[in-house]
Every structure is written in C-alpha cells, then in structure tokens.
Design a protein around this motif. Sequence first.
Motif, PDB file in Angstrom:
ATOM      1  N   ALA A 197       0.391  -0.784  -0.066  1.00 13.79           N
ATOM      2  CA  ALA A 197       0.116  -0.324   0.159  1.00 13.79           C
ATOM      3  C   ALA A 197       0.344   0.764  -0.597  1.00 13.79           C
ATOM      4  O   ALA A 197       1.937   1.170   0.558  1.00 13.79           O
ATOM      5  CB  ALA A 197      -0.954   0.260   1.146  1.00 13.79           C
ATOM      6  N   GLY A 198       0.068   2.682   0.143  1.00 12.16           N
ATOM      7  CA  GLY A 198       1.074   3.829  -0.042  1.00 12.16           C
ATOM      8  C   GLY A 198       0.903   4.021   1.288  1.00 12.16           C
ATOM      9  O   GLY A 198       0.930   3.782   2.447  1.00 12.16           O
ATOM     10  N   LYS A 199       0.452   5.189   0.925  1.00 16.89           N
ATOM     11  CA  LYS A 199       0.205   6.339   2.439  1.00 16.89           C
ATOM     12  C   LYS A 199      -1.138   6.845   2.754  1.00 16.89           C
ATOM     13  O   LYS A 199      -2.029   5.894   2.833  1.00 16.89           O
ATOM     14  CB  LYS A 199       0.214   8.088   1.808  1.00 16.89           C
ATOM     15  N   GLU A 200      -0.857   6.710   4.267  1.00 21.29           N
ATOM     16  CA  GLU A 200      -1.870   7.109   5.021  1.00 21.29           C
ATOM     17  C   GLU A 200      -3.198   5.336   4.738  1.00 21.29           C
ATOM     18  O   GLU A 200      -4.309   5.856   5.473  1.00 21.29           O
ATOM     19  CB  GLU A 200      -2.841   7.441   4.409  1.00 21.29           C
ATOM     20  N   TYR A 201      -2.197   4.671   5.129  1.00 19.92           N
ATOM     21  CA  TYR A 201      -2.882   2.972   4.742  1.00 19.92           C
ATOM     22  C   TYR A 201      -3.951   3.040   5.670  1.00 19.92           C
ATOM     23  O   TYR A 201      -3.024   3.588   7.856  1.00 19.92           O
ATOM     24  CB  TYR A 201      -2.370   2.406   4.449  1.00 19.92           C
ATOM     25  N   HIS A 219      -4.836   2.332  13.211  1.00 22.69           N
ATOM     26  CA  HIS A 219      -4.729   0.930  12.233  1.00 22.69           C
ATOM     27  C   HIS A 219      -3.618   0.042  12.408  1.00 22.69           C
ATOM     28  O   HIS A 219      -3.987  -1.039  12.467  1.00 22.69           O
ATOM     29  CB  HIS A 219      -5.340   1.032  10.878  1.00 22.69           C
ATOM     30  N   ARG A 220      -2.501   0.403  12.495  1.00 23.08           N
ATOM     31  CA  ARG A 220      -1.629  -0.104  12.634  1.00 23.08           C
ATOM     32  C   ARG A 220      -1.125  -0.664  13.914  1.00 23.08           C
ATOM     33  O   ARG A 220      -0.745  -1.784  14.489  1.00 23.08           O
ATOM     34  CB  ARG A 220      -0.079   1.399  13.187  1.00 23.08           C
ATOM     35  N   GLN A 249       3.710   2.909   3.317  1.00 22.77           N
ATOM     36  CA  GLN A 249       3.846   4.023   3.305  1.00 22.77           C
ATOM     37  C   GLN A 249       4.417   5.150   4.342  1.00 22.77           C
ATOM     38  O   GLN A 249       4.969   5.493   4.736  1.00 22.77           O
ATOM     39  CB  GLN A 249       4.119   5.264   1.866  1.00 22.77           C
ATOM     40  N   SER A 250       2.841   4.740   4.865  1.00 20.70           N
ATOM     41  CA  SER A 250       2.873   5.709   5.967  1.00 20.70           C
ATOM     42  C   SER A 250       1.495   5.123   6.756  1.00 20.70           C
ATOM     43  O   SER A 250       0.959   4.490   5.877  1.00 20.70           O
ATOM     44  CB  SER A 250       3.092   6.862   5.825  1.00 20.70           C
TER      45      SER A 250
END
Length: 613
Positions: free
Chosen positions: A483-487, A517-518, A511-512
């Motif tokens: 995935a990319g940013k703000e996942y 959620h992380r 990316q982030s």
Amino acid sequence: MSPEYGATCGIFPVDQETLRYLEFTGRPKAQVALVEAYAKEQGLFHVPDGPEPAYSDTLALDLGTVEPSLAGPRRPQDRVALSDVGRNFLQELPTLVKPTSSIAPPPDVRNHWEAEGGQPFGGGAAVAAVTAPPRRTHVDLKLEGVDCELRHGSVVIAAITSCTNTSNPSVMIAAGLLAKKAVEKGLQTKAWVKTSLAPMPALEELRFHLVGYGCTTCIGNSGPLPEPVSAAIAEGELVVCSVLSGNRNFEGRIQQEVRANYLTSPPLVVAFALAGRIDIDLHVDPLGTGADGKPVFLRDVWPSAKEVDDLVRKNIKSAMFTKSYADVFAGDERWNGLPVPAADLFAWEAASTYIRRAPYFDGMPPVPGPIADIRGARVLCHLGDSITTDHISPAGSIRKTSPAGGYLIAHGVEPKDFNSYGSRRGNHEVMVRGTFANVRLKNLLAPGTEGWFTRHLPDGEQMSIYDASLKYAAEHVPLLVLAGKEYGSGSSRDWAAKGPRLLGVRAVIAQSFERIHRSNLVGMGILPLQLAADESVEVLGLTGEEVYDLPRLADVLAPGFPRGKQLIVTATRAEGAKREFRVSVRIDTPQELEYYRHGGILEYVLRQLAARS
C-alpha cells in the motif's frame, strides 16, 4: 469522533452554556452541580473574563474567515466551501468514473454543454474553465409521470441522518424552517432524489419521511434507489451524488451506485434536494422556480438565527428529554419476551447466519511458539494511497454478486433479507468474504476492476480476493498487502484488522499507517512494515507479482528491541531477479511485541486468563 481527525480524545472546557445544556436535556440537578463543582476544582471551567489557562500552545482563528462548507466527495476530512462545491465535483469527476469508462475531459464544460443545447454544469461562477466528460452526460427517464433528466452531478440521495447532527435541535429546526419556506414558495424536491427523515409536516411535504431509527444512510442502509433511477445510472455510467448530514462518506459506504458523497448540515441537505444536483453555486444559482414563476434562491428560504432560536425556546422543553429517556432501558414486550438460555456457556447455533463461533483460538497451543520468518509470501492486494478502513472492512449493504452475498444465498438467505455487514458482524464467514470487497477498491493486481478482485499468482488467474486467499492457504503460501500513504485511515476499526488476519495476511508493507489501525494490525498478529520516507512501491519498482521473503524476524523482534528496528525484505521476480529493501518494523511498544509474539491480543488475553484459573 476524535479518531476521525487523528486524536485519541478531545477535551473542551466546561462553561455556563454546558451547564444550561445539561439542565435543558433533563439531567438531574445533583449531576449538573457535580459537573460544575468538578470542572471548577480542576481548572476546566471557562469564564470569559476569568484567568487564562496555561496552554503549551495556542492557535488563533478569525471567525470572519469561517464560511459554509461541505465535506467530500470521498472523505470527511476533505472540506469544500459551499461556493466551490460545483467546481470541486467537476474537478473530481474524472477520478470518480468507473475504471473501464472512456471518460476524458474536453476543453471546456460550458462550451460542451451549450453545444448539446443544454445548460452548463452549475452555472454562475461554479464552472469557469472546468472540464467534464466528452461523451453522453445525461439519461432521460420518467418518474411519477414526469419527464426527468439524470446526469453527472445529480443528487439522488438527500438524507438527514439520525446521529450527530440530529441531536442538535437548532440545526433540525433550521432544516424544518427552510423546508417550510420552500413549500410556501411552491418548491418541491426533485423526483429523482431519495429523501429521508421527517420531524415536521413541511419536511413530510418535501418527502423527507421518517424511514427508520439508528444508523441508516451513513452505514449504507439507505436502501435501493428507485428502479428507473438505478437503470439510468447504469445506462449512462453516471456519477451521481448524495448529500447527508452524517459524519462519514468514505467510498462505497453510502450507496453502491452513488460515487460522490458530501457531508453537510440538515438545512443544506434540504436545499440540495430542492436543487437536485451538486454542481451548483447556491450563492448564485436558484434552487428552483416558485409558484409565481420567479426563481427562488437559498437566501430567500434560509432561516435567520433569531427565527431558529425563538422556535427552539418556544417549543423544545426539558420534559421532552426526561420523558423520552425515562424508560430507554426498559425494552418493549418483544425484547422482554425473548427466551434466555439458562446455561453458563453461549449456545452456538450451527445454522445461524448472524452469529458463529470465530476460529481465532482453533488449534491454539497453551504457550506461544517462537516467532517464525515469513518466506515465499505473495501479495493479495496491491493498493494505492489513502486506503481507508472502509475499503478494507466490510461495511454497508451486501451485494448478491459479492462473495458474502454468494455465501448467504448458499445458506438459504434471500437477497431481500441480506441486511448489512454491520448486522452480520458476528458471523466471520460473512465478514471475511466482505474484507477488501468494497465496491470502490482498486487492486492494482487486477487492473481495470473495482471491488473484490485479485489475481492468483503465479498462474495469473483473476478471482475474488476471498477465493484467492483459500487457494493460497491450500498451497501454504503466506500473504502480504502492499500500500501507499495513510493506510488504514477511517472509522471501520476492528474488522479492518480481523478480516485480513482471517484471509491469511501476515504483513502489510506501506509508506505510512494511520496510528490506530497500525496498532490494531499488531493486535491481530499482522506485522506493519513501513517503507523509508523517500521510498515507495513505485520507486522500488515493485509490481506485487514478486515472491517476498522476510527473514530473521525472531532476531529483529527479540525482547527489548528498539523502536523503529529495521528489517531487510527480499522481493524475487519471476525471472529470478531480486530486489532488497529496508522497512521499519512498526511494533512500537514492548506490550505490542507481546501481542505479536502470542499471535494477537485475543490469544494473549486468553492465555493470561487461562494462567490465572
């Protein structure tokens, strides 16, 4: 709602208006006195001319710069000024069409529309030098015996929803007053607009009928559109809109045929229902034509603050709240008549399609084993930026053509009885099939598609994400997400982590990450891995078709490891070429490491309970 804007909680000072509200809504006098005493003792009570609290930082806002706004068309954090909403929609239009569509913008929308003999999108200042599709832009249909035209930007859903805004009597009365004035002017909502909620007769006359209690449009329970409207949308591949007074408008959440969704206040919901389209500047363009044949503008029907306040003070009484909430926990005869099993353990029903025993603890050993490497992994989903938890988690209505719909049909449930993912969240079989099944999800492994599709590798066969996960599981292949940013931004929390876990996802490389959620990924035993700030999947040249190896996990995740510890990932292409890159392991606390070591927080808690018994 604090997580919606990235905070854990929001603290607002208590003041005299707070106390007045508590009294007004029927709180006992003793509770109001306790709130006042506590807030003052803690230094939290705000007095306009009192001492200034000591803040670590302060921000200044010129209230003169505040203007009416909406949020959309995809996320609640994307603010759009009311005067600019028409331009915003037209700018977003090329990104809202189906990926297989041939839509491409022509040089000038005004020239395009005038060339077809129609009116330009929005009129007024909303359309200057903005582009729009060069092909069919409208579909003719007949509704209630009236010839209508549905096109890009038509508002097909206008909902005053039953959550945050409707608990504020001022905005509800403002909506009612606007409706009253509109009816008096001879205006009606457009025939193609599906409306809902009815706190007063004028709103009833504009077809804002009371349709239910609890979560409705915000979570996809708006129901089907009228069949002619639905057919016209499909025929013209039209990008139609909803306006709602809720707080969530993530892709695919509101209604699966509606691609652009805007959040706004209850009175503006009524205004857009009268206009019937989003591509309009309500400061300039009329809502419609009155009974006298003259144009009616928003300023002609917008209630003043004094009108609203006078009506609130005259009609809203504290006793209303006291009466409504007096027996809120009592339940009616149907609730109280439900049979209650006397056993100590829950009696699972094997045939239930609503509640089933989840498999999280199946085969769980008494103590966790050593942390194992992830080798020979395949990518299940290759996603872009701003993938929200609504893209990941099952939410809203269930399509009969989806994997979850197929499961329910196979178990004897008719599509009219599907209900929603939210109502079936206790059945993991439904929810795992609905994970990554958002109708707007674009998986780069299956280009040209939207929804629940991927390709099984290495054979390249296209299938549903759920079916691919089963095939990979049979082959003992662990899975990843790129995935990319703000996942993981958004609000659909727990199943956005539970679902990928049940699909066999072992790690997410992005990316982030959105911070909550992380943490939830770790809590379900999924490893969040973050790319370096100057790297992305594109920079690294990854396609998602590689085989991935994540070695030495036990060493990297040894007790006492420093936050931000790095791991070397190897991606191997089909021809044998290898690409190594570093990622930061986003297990940020010793407690999170414990959760991951146990396979997730559920296993950790169960083992802790078992150790005490």
